[in-house]
Motif scaffolding. Structure first.
Motif, PDB file in Angstrom:
ATOM      1  N   LEU A 125      33.666  42.496  63.628  1.00  0.00           N
ATOM      2  CA  LEU A 125      34.173  42.040  64.923  1.00  0.00           C
ATOM      3  C   LEU A 125      34.231  40.508  64.976  1.00  0.00           C
ATOM      4  CD1 LEU A 125      35.104  42.649  67.803  1.00  0.00           C
ATOM      5  CD2 LEU A 125      32.717  42.800  68.492  1.00  0.00           C
ATOM      6  N   ASP A 126      33.297  39.838  64.296  1.00  0.00           N
ATOM      7  CA  ASP A 126      33.314  38.363  64.366  1.00  0.00           C
ATOM      8  C   ASP A 126      34.582  37.801  63.715  1.00  0.00           C
ATOM      9  OD1 ASP A 126      32.363  39.175  61.921  1.00  0.00           O
ATOM     10  OD2 ASP A 126      30.843  37.611  61.739  1.00  0.00           O
ATOM     11  N   ILE A 127      35.049  38.428  62.645  1.00  0.00           N
ATOM     12  CA  ILE A 127      36.293  37.971  62.001  1.00  0.00           C
ATOM     13  C   ILE A 127      37.472  38.218  62.939  1.00  0.00           C
ATOM     14  CG2 ILE A 127      37.910  38.454  60.114  1.00  0.00           C
ATOM     15  CD1 ILE A 127      35.603  38.740  58.262  1.00  0.00           C
ATOM     16  N   ALA A 128      37.471  39.388  63.577  1.00  0.00           N
ATOM     17  CA  ALA A 128      38.552  39.711  64.525  1.00  0.00           C
ATOM     18  C   ALA A 128      38.608  38.666  65.637  1.00  0.00           C
ATOM     19  CB  ALA A 128      38.323  41.100  65.106  1.00  0.00           C
ATOM     20  N   LEU A 129      37.447  38.302  66.157  1.00  0.00           N
ATOM     21  CA  LEU A 129      37.402  37.330  67.260  1.00  0.00           C
ATOM     22  C   LEU A 129      37.830  35.948  66.792  1.00  0.00           C
ATOM     23  CD1 LEU A 129      34.007  38.373  68.916  1.00  0.00           C
ATOM     24  CD2 LEU A 129      36.308  38.970  69.663  1.00  0.00           C
ATOM     25  N   TYR A 130      37.527  35.633  65.548  1.00  0.00           N
ATOM     26  CA  TYR A 130      37.891  34.325  64.986  1.00  0.00           C
ATOM     27  C   TYR A 130      39.407  34.194  64.820  1.00  0.00           C
ATOM     28  CZ  TYR A 130      37.868  30.371  61.739  1.00  0.00           C
ATOM     29  OH  TYR A 130      38.093  29.159  61.140  1.00  0.00           O
ATOM     30  N   LEU A 131      40.037  35.318  64.444  1.00  0.00           N
ATOM     31  CA  LEU A 131      41.448  35.259  64.083  1.00  0.00           C
ATOM     32  C   LEU A 131      42.426  35.566  65.204  1.00  0.00           C
ATOM     33  CD1 LEU A 131      41.650  37.260  60.721  1.00  0.00           C
ATOM     34  CD2 LEU A 131      42.117  34.827  61.024  1.00  0.00           C
ATOM     35  N   ALA A 132      42.122  36.605  65.947  1.00  0.00           N
ATOM     36  CA  ALA A 132      43.187  37.261  66.710  1.00  0.00           C
ATOM     37  C   ALA A 132      43.221  36.879  68.177  1.00  0.00           C
ATOM     38  CB  ALA A 132      43.026  38.768  66.582  1.00  0.00           C
ATOM     39  N   ASP A 133      44.411  37.046  68.775  1.00  0.00           N
ATOM     40  CA  ASP A 133      44.500  36.855  70.221  1.00  0.00           C
ATOM     41  C   ASP A 133      44.477  38.205  70.939  1.00  0.00           C
ATOM     42  OD1 ASP A 133      47.144  37.583  69.563  1.00  0.00           O
ATOM     43  OD2 ASP A 133      47.699  35.471  69.409  1.00  0.00           O
ATOM     44  N   ARG A 134      44.418  39.266  70.137  1.00  0.00           N
ATOM     45  CA  ARG A 134      44.269  40.595  70.743  1.00  0.00           C
ATOM     46  C   ARG A 134      43.374  41.421  69.813  1.00  0.00           C
ATOM     47  NH1 ARG A 134      49.330  44.687  71.196  1.00  0.00           N
ATOM     48  NH2 ARG A 134      48.226  46.574  71.820  1.00  0.00           N
TER      49      ARG A 134
ATOM     50  N   LEU B 209      28.106  47.184  72.097  1.00  0.00           N
ATOM     51  CA  LEU B 209      27.091  47.386  71.057  1.00  0.00           C
ATOM     52  C   LEU B 209      27.437  46.537  69.824  1.00  0.00           C
ATOM     53  CD1 LEU B 209      24.611  49.326  70.702  1.00  0.00           C
ATOM     54  CD2 LEU B 209      26.132  50.769  69.352  1.00  0.00           C
ATOM     55  N   LEU B 210      28.726  46.558  69.452  1.00  0.00           N
ATOM     56  CA  LEU B 210      29.172  45.740  68.308  1.00  0.00           C
ATOM     57  C   LEU B 210      28.921  44.253  68.596  1.00  0.00           C
ATOM     58  CD1 LEU B 210      32.649  47.285  67.296  1.00  0.00           C
ATOM     59  CD2 LEU B 210      30.452  47.618  66.179  1.00  0.00           C
ATOM     60  N   LEU B 211      29.246  43.850  69.834  1.00  0.00           N
ATOM     61  CA  LEU B 211      29.058  42.443  70.212  1.00  0.00           C
ATOM     62  C   LEU B 211      27.580  42.061  70.151  1.00  0.00           C
ATOM     63  CD1 LEU B 211      31.478  42.099  73.247  1.00  0.00           C
ATOM     64  CD2 LEU B 211      31.527  40.695  71.179  1.00  0.00           C
ATOM     65  N   HIS B 212      26.752  42.997  70.613  1.00  0.00           N
ATOM     66  CA  HIS B 212      25.315  42.758  70.617  1.00  0.00           C
ATOM     67  C   HIS B 212      24.816  42.533  69.178  1.00  0.00           C
ATOM     68  CE1 HIS B 212      21.337  42.860  72.258  1.00  0.00           C
ATOM     69  NE2 HIS B 212      20.969  43.715  71.318  1.00  0.00           N
TER      70      HIS B 212
END
Ligand code: ADP
Length: 259
Positions: free
Chosen positions: A207-216, A245-248
């Motif tokens: 999830l951290d890679i997704a948040l780093y890269l994407a706007d959705r 849970l993933l964010l946590h």
């Protein structure tokens, strides 16, 4: 634009009579020029969805429309054109390249298949792609097994770009790379997306890679998209308990894992 309508894919479970719904009635639209990430744990159906989106697998029901055309129904030349327009980049860079070919031949393949440039233009384009991927020119004569993991990945991206695609789909494309190499590749993708206005669909279990890269960011679980949010820098937009849970689980690293 890619439109996924009520898409499902069923497999027979090996050794049993059971059916397994790997992709379960999924609906979404990918706008041109967007950068979307699909997150989910192993076995959630991400790769199956990617293969359906490229026309490598036929759906059990539902459809994937690319520029209004049903991918599964395309045949002959239309299918070939479509294959060139949606490029899939996989985790195993080395396995995706013919071991007999040099880097030059690997990148030249889609140019020869889809575009028919003169030898001189082909050479210029391959040099430009190598520069864009921050690869030295002397790499052209090497074969896949003579490259590092990061170099293999860059060559795979260069080969995908040589087909002049509209959409790039990355399936766990940076998994298994060292943190710094991974960071370089992710930044390169961001740049590519910004400069070429390319539509990117990035599949990852991080999830951290997704948040780093994407706007959705879309979250997949047991074949379903359980959350689909436009991400503007704050994780407050995510409300599903599984995403929370993933964010946590990545909270201690958020904002610093790949800085
Ligand atoms: P992910 O990419 O999220 O790890 P996959 O799409 O690879 O998930 O797999 C989703 C489910 O479908 C898994 O349970 C997997 O075992 C099953 N599956 C994938 N491909 C096949 C296949 N060709 N035959 C049977 N089952 C499959």
């Amino acid at each position: 634009m890619i439109k996924v309508n009520n898409l499902s894919k069923e497999f027979h479970e090996q050794g049993t009579r059971n059916e397994l719904l790997a992709v379960d009635h999924v609906d979404f639209t990918i706008q041109d020029g967007s950068f979307c990430a699909l997150v989910g744990e192993s076995g959630s159906g991400k790769s199956t969805l990617a293969q359906l989106m490229c026309g490598l697998l036929a759906p059990s029901s539902g459809e994937v429309l690319f520029e209004g055309k049903n991918i599964a129904l395309c045949r002959g030349k239309q299918k070939q054109v479509l294959r060139s327009k949606i490029q899939l980049i996989l985790q195993d860079g080395k396995g995706a390249m013919d071991p007999r070919f040099t880097v030059y031949q690997i990148i030249a393949e889609p140019i020869r298949n889809f575009r028919k440039l003169t030898k001189k233009k082909e050479e210029r384009e391959i040099n430009d792609l190598l520069t864009m991927m921050e690869l030295p020119e002397e790499i052209k004569l090497r074969k896949a097994h003579e490259l590092s993991g990061g170099q293999q990945k860059r060559v795979c991206i260069a080969r995908a770009l040589a087909a002049q695609p509209d959409v790039l789909i990355f399936d766990e494309a940076v998994s298994g790379l060292d943190v710094l190499v991974r960071k370089h590749i992710l930044d390169l993708l961001k740049r590519l997306h910004q400069e070429r206005k390319m539509t990117c669909f990035f599949i990852t279990h991080d999830l951290d890679i997704a948040l780093y890269l994407a706007d959705r960011v879309m979250v997949m679980r047991c074949g379903k998209i359980i959350e689909d949010r436009t991400f503007h820098g704050s994780t407050d937009c995510f409300t599903h308990p599984y995403t929370k849970l993933l964010l946590h689980s990545i909270a201690p690293y958020l904002g610093q894992t790949i800085q």
